[in-house]
Design an enzyme around this catalytic site. Structure first.
Site, short mmCIF file in Angstrom:
data_model
loop_
_atom_site.label_atom_id
_atom_site.label_comp_id
_atom_site.label_asym_id
_atom_site.label_seq_id
_atom_site.Cartn_x
_atom_site.Cartn_y
_atom_site.Cartn_z
N HIS A 278 5.42 9.54 -2.03
CA HIS A 278 6.28 9.39 -0.84
C HIS A 278 6.48 10.72 -0.15
CE1 HIS A 278 10.14 10.76 -2.62
NE2 HIS A 278 9.78 10.13 -3.72
N GLU A 323 11.27 6.63 0.92
CA GLU A 323 11.45 6.04 -0.41
C GLU A 323 12.86 6.31 -0.93
OE1 GLU A 323 11.64 5.93 -4.79
OE2 GLU A 323 11.91 7.67 -3.53
N GLU A 324 13.30 7.54 -0.77
CA GLU A 324 14.56 7.96 -1.41
C GLU A 324 15.75 7.11 -0.98
OE1 GLU A 324 14.71 9.70 -3.84
OE2 GLU A 324 13.18 11.26 -3.84
N ASP A 351 4.91 9.54 -8.60
CA ASP A 351 6.26 9.88 -8.15
C ASP A 351 7.14 10.22 -9.35
OD1 ASP A 351 8.55 10.27 -6.69
OD2 ASP A 351 8.99 8.13 -6.45
ZN LIG Z 1 10.56 10.31 -5.64
#
Ligand SMILES: [Zn+2]
Length: 459
Positions: A278, A323-324, A351
């Protein structure tokens, strides 16, 4: 190599009636050569150095996030990917403008905190209240209704350090669901001990999930030494009054992008081996281990394979957006590529930082287990072993895996990852170039075999 081939034959026999598609000796030789090249290659380091230096922190929906998207397209293009494009992702925009905490009594002093991702603000000027202490999220859940009425809930349990990162699952719920649960018990705010294993004065942020229909209360994490301080004071006096001032802002949704690059397959261009990481990061560090490393590792693996010989299947690298703050890029990808699902031969995301790959997991069908065995045999010199876990495809490929995509997981050493995860210390100097290269070597083996083997991984 001979030993490998004997190994495959045996494992094919072991799978009984299932007819296994063999892997050509050439593919195995090339994969071994890729491994050795990857260990000497600087590509991943150069990509990571470029992203963390030229873009730096890149919170989803921020101006820096837009720069990261432009950086991603330019990088994939300059590395010679055949196709490079973006896909729009609508993302919420959240920013932290101020975060501070202060022990008013019994021993007045400042504390170091980070607002949890998505936290609402305190009332203007802050709030002040007595704390109520819980040893864990589970203790908070078990407490009676209204047990925290008018108070600030403090959850104190420490995260365990372990190569598997399992402590994250144990300590994490205080962050993921703590604010909603504390609000249900009548609390006006929540502070937790950081979900992290370090001893630095660097609090760990990370997303929290409010619940629909439950009051949203401000929430923050104390650094580990600040939480230790709270615990020592609690041992002397249960009545701690804390003041908390958090100012955050939620702007209108905006558009970010998944950035995608492909090496087109020579024989089965429509069949895709999907990899990636990401692109977004938290606001404080430069997102070197989370997840600049994942971007760098997967880009480098694809590039090294393309340099050696065009793969038979297409290799697609996805730099996922946002993503976070809630896997927005991953969910959008699964939506946009729904009709292409069956062409996704296998997928995997990096990740988990930049520590060595320790183990390989998968969720593949029996007819393809010998292909996983072949990968493991080639990864043995890298000290990668078979994982006993079933791969779920990591966060961003999770929705695709749920829809049926086969997946592998290259599980990294998390012994040190949670020292800096989601802190200002997530910077390039925490990445060991040799460990980054070990990752690329393992990924190159996996992707090469997946792209050139004629068989299918179908579950
Ligand atoms: Zn991450």
């Amino acid at each position: 190599l001979r030993q490998l081939i004997i190994g495959f034959t045996l494992s094919c026999l072991a799978t009984g009636a299932v007819i296994a598609q063999e892997i050509s000796p050439q593919t195995l030789t090339q994969a071994a050569s890729l491994r050795d090249t990857a260990l000497q290659s600087d590509i991943a380091w150069d990509v990571l150095e470029s992203l963390t230096t030229e873009v730096g922190p890149r919170m989803a929906g921020s101006p820096a996030d837009a720069k990261a998207v432009a950086w991603g397209q330019a990088k994939l293009t300059s590395l010679g990917f055949d196709k490079v494009w973006t896909e729009a992702v609508t993302v919420p925009v959240w920013r932290c403008l101020h975060e501070s905490a202060y022990i008013e009594s019994p021993f007045a002093q400042p504390l170091t905190i980070a607002a949890l991702g998505g936290s609402v603000s305190t009332p203007k000027g802050g709030l002040k209240a007595e704390i109520i202490h819980f040893n864990s999220y589970e203790d908070l859940v078990a407490s009676p209704a209204n047990s925290a009425k008018g108070k600030i809930v403090y959850i104190s349990n420490k995260m365990e350090r372990h190569p598997s990162g399992r402590g994250y699952g144990q300590a994490g719920p205080a962050r993921f669901m703590g604010p909603a649960e504390a609000a249900k018990k009548g609390a006006i705010a929540l502070v937790i001990r950081s979900v992290g294993t370090d001893s630095q004065r660097s609090p760990h942020t990370g997303m929290t999930n409010y619940e629909d229909g439950v009051k949203k209360i401000p929430a923050a994490a104390l650094s580990n030494p600040d939480a230790d301080q709270m615990d020592r004071i609690l041992n002397r006096n249960k009545n701690i009054t804390l003041s908390l001032n958090i100012v955050t802002e939620t702007a209108k949704d905006t558009v970010s992008y998944n950035v995608i690059g492909e090496i087109t397959g020579s024989e089965h261009p429509e069949q895709i081996v999907a990899i990636g990481g990401h692109l977004d990061s938290w606001d404080q560090g430069t997102g070197a281990v989370d997840d600049g490393a994942g971007i760098a590792i997967t880009v480098a693996a694809a590039k090294l394979i393309a340099q050696q010989q065009r793969p038979k299947r297409t290799i697609r690298v996805v730099m996922f957006a946002a993503e976070e703050i809630g896997v927005f890029g991953g969910n959008q990808y699964a939506l946009v590529h729904k009709d292409e699902l069956k062409n996704h031969i296998i997928g995997a995301e990096s990740d988990g930082g930049a520590g060595n790959v320790l183990a390989l997991s998968s969720n593949v069908g029996r007819q393809s287990l010998h292909a996983i065995d072949a990968m493991l045999a080639l990864m043995a010199p890298l000290n990668v072993v078979r994982s006993d876990r079933v791969s779920g495809g990591s966060a961003d490929f999770g929705p695709m895996v749920k829809a049926g995509m086969p997946a592998v997981g290259l599980e990294q050493d998390h012994s040190e990852y949670f020292d800096i995860h989601h802190t200002p210390d997530d910077t390039l100097n925490k990445v060991h170039p040799d460990q980054l290269a070990q990752n690329v070597a393992a990924w190159a083996i996996f992707v090469k075999i997946a792209a050139d083997w004629e068989g299918h991984f179908d579950r």
